[in-house]
Scaffold this motif. Structure first.
Motif, PDB file in Angstrom:
ATOM      1  N   THR A  34       0.841  -1.191   0.000  1.00 50.07           N
ATOM      2  CA  THR A  34       0.000   0.000   0.000  1.00 50.07           C
ATOM      3  C   THR A  34       0.878   1.243   0.000  1.00 50.07           C
ATOM      4  O   THR A  34       1.814   1.353   0.801  1.00 50.07           O
ATOM      5  CB  THR A  34      -0.907   0.030   1.242  1.00 50.07           C
ATOM      6  OG1 THR A  34      -1.701  -1.156   1.268  1.00 50.07           O
ATOM      7  CG2 THR A  34      -1.834   1.241   1.216  1.00 50.07           C
ATOM      8  N   SER A  35       0.580   2.179  -0.876  1.00 47.86           N
ATOM      9  CA  SER A  35       1.401   3.378  -0.987  1.00 47.86           C
ATOM     10  C   SER A  35       1.257   4.263   0.243  1.00 47.86           C
ATOM     11  O   SER A  35       0.233   4.245   0.938  1.00 47.86           O
ATOM     12  CB  SER A  35       1.005   4.185  -2.229  1.00 47.86           C
ATOM     13  OG  SER A  35      -0.276   4.774  -2.035  1.00 47.86           O
ATOM     14  N   ALA A  36       2.298   5.046   0.498  1.00 54.24           N
ATOM     15  CA  ALA A  36       2.255   5.997   1.617  1.00 54.24           C
ATOM     16  C   ALA A  36       1.122   6.997   1.425  1.00 54.24           C
ATOM     17  O   ALA A  36       0.479   7.425   2.393  1.00 54.24           O
ATOM     18  CB  ALA A  36       3.589   6.730   1.722  1.00 54.24           C
ATOM     19  N   GLU A  37       0.865   7.354   0.168  1.00 53.09           N
ATOM     20  CA  GLU A  37      -0.209   8.303  -0.135  1.00 53.09           C
ATOM     21  C   GLU A  37      -1.568   7.738   0.274  1.00 53.09           C
ATOM     22  O   GLU A  37      -2.398   8.447   0.860  1.00 53.09           O
ATOM     23  CB  GLU A  37      -0.186   8.629  -1.638  1.00 53.09           C
ATOM     24  CG  GLU A  37      -1.152   9.727  -2.036  1.00 53.09           C
ATOM     25  CD  GLU A  37      -1.171   9.955  -3.549  1.00 53.09           C
ATOM     26  OE1 GLU A  37      -1.739  10.969  -3.972  1.00 53.09           O
ATOM     27  OE2 GLU A  37      -0.634   9.111  -4.286  1.00 53.09           O
ATOM     28  N   THR A  38      -1.791   6.473  -0.019  1.00 52.73           N
ATOM     29  CA  THR A  38      -3.065   5.839   0.338  1.00 52.73           C
ATOM     30  C   THR A  38      -3.206   5.722   1.851  1.00 52.73           C
ATOM     31  O   THR A  38      -4.279   5.963   2.413  1.00 52.73           O
ATOM     32  CB  THR A  38      -3.186   4.454  -0.327  1.00 52.73           C
ATOM     33  OG1 THR A  38      -3.161   4.597  -1.747  1.00 52.73           O
ATOM     34  CG2 THR A  38      -4.488   3.766   0.079  1.00 52.73           C
ATOM     35  N   THR A 206      -6.576   8.096  -4.239  1.00 47.70           N
ATOM     36  CA  THR A 206      -5.120   7.993  -4.436  1.00 47.70           C
ATOM     37  C   THR A 206      -4.684   6.992  -5.499  1.00 47.70           C
ATOM     38  O   THR A 206      -3.515   7.013  -5.900  1.00 47.70           O
ATOM     39  CB  THR A 206      -4.426   7.601  -3.108  1.00 47.70           C
ATOM     40  OG1 THR A 206      -4.959   6.350  -2.641  1.00 47.70           O
ATOM     41  CG2 THR A 206      -4.629   8.676  -2.043  1.00 47.70           C
ATOM     42  N   VAL A 207      -5.573   6.145  -5.931  1.00 50.84           N
ATOM     43  CA  VAL A 207      -5.205   5.147  -6.933  1.00 50.84           C
ATOM     44  C   VAL A 207      -5.782   5.568  -8.285  1.00 50.84           C
ATOM     45  O   VAL A 207      -6.985   5.764  -8.416  1.00 50.84           O
ATOM     46  CB  VAL A 207      -5.707   3.733  -6.564  1.00 50.84           C
ATOM     47  CG1 VAL A 207      -5.361   2.741  -7.658  1.00 50.84           C
ATOM     48  CG2 VAL A 207      -5.090   3.304  -5.242  1.00 50.84           C
TER      49      VAL A 207
END
Length: 209
Positions: A34-38, A206-207
């Protein structure tokens, strides 16, 4: 009520906790992919729920007339005051304020239940559902956000708050296994719906499509 009855409730609730551990939101926080942004977006949508939690515990205090249960409600409230502001500090670089109908509806259900349920069931709602859910979430959050003040605080405090609920059931006689199980199941369903919505919104924002 007997110790066996309390143990039945504990086993039932622990099963609900395990189910919640496999929810989309918890997987999102614990998945290294999972991205830091998410993950940051999860906190954006957690904020209105955290804000509403203050309303929930206040509604419990205001509605409680039983001296023992009111004292417990006040203790819980005093220990939770300001946690929404700690989360806001964690999100210091995120000024986004969001409103979501599903999150608000879930919060409103809890506020309504705290105003209308019998006293012991209010305590069950606070300590065995909300705090148990918060514990699972905080354990995931400490993995996603190491050394974060908000999650470290909850990871420790939620264990204590959860135990408050079981201790109350051991002491009181004015409850039944069926009534407590029913309110727990409803509460966990609402927690699940809100959590799924937080995950959905974080991913949506975010995706890339």
């Amino acid at each position: 009520m007997t110790q066996q009855d309390v143990e039945r409730i504990a086993r039932h609730n622990e099963q609900r906790q395990r189910e919640y551990e496999s929810s989309e939101l918890i997987r999102l926080l614990t998945d290294e992919g999972t991205s830091a942004e998410t993950k940051k977006a999860v906190l954006t949508y957690l904020q209105p729920w955290s804000n509403a939690f203050q309303r929930m515990i206040s509604a419990r205090v205001v509605s409680e007339s039983d001296p023992e249960l009111r004292a417990l409600a006040l203790e819980h409230q005093q220990e939770e005051i300001g946690h929404d502001k700690i989360l806001a500090r964690t999100r210091a670089d995120d000024r986004q304020l969001v409103w979501d109908p599903v999150i608000e509806a879930g919060a409103s259900w809890f506020v309504d239940q705290f105003a209308t349920l019998p006293g012991v069931q209010r305590a069950v709602l606070a300590h065995l559902a909300l705090e148990a859910g918060s514990l699972v979430f905080s354990q995931a959050g400490t993995k996603a956000f190491p050394d974060d003040e908000y999650f470290e605080l909850h990871d420790e405090a939620d264990v204590e708050h959860l135990e408050m609920g079981y201790e109350l059931l051991r002491q009181r006689r004015d409850w039944t296994v069926d009534a407590v199980t029913e309110v727990l199941d409803r509460a966990w369903q609402v927690i699940g719906v809100v959590s799924n919505r937080i995950a959905e919104c974080a991913l949506r924002d975010t995706v890339a499509a």
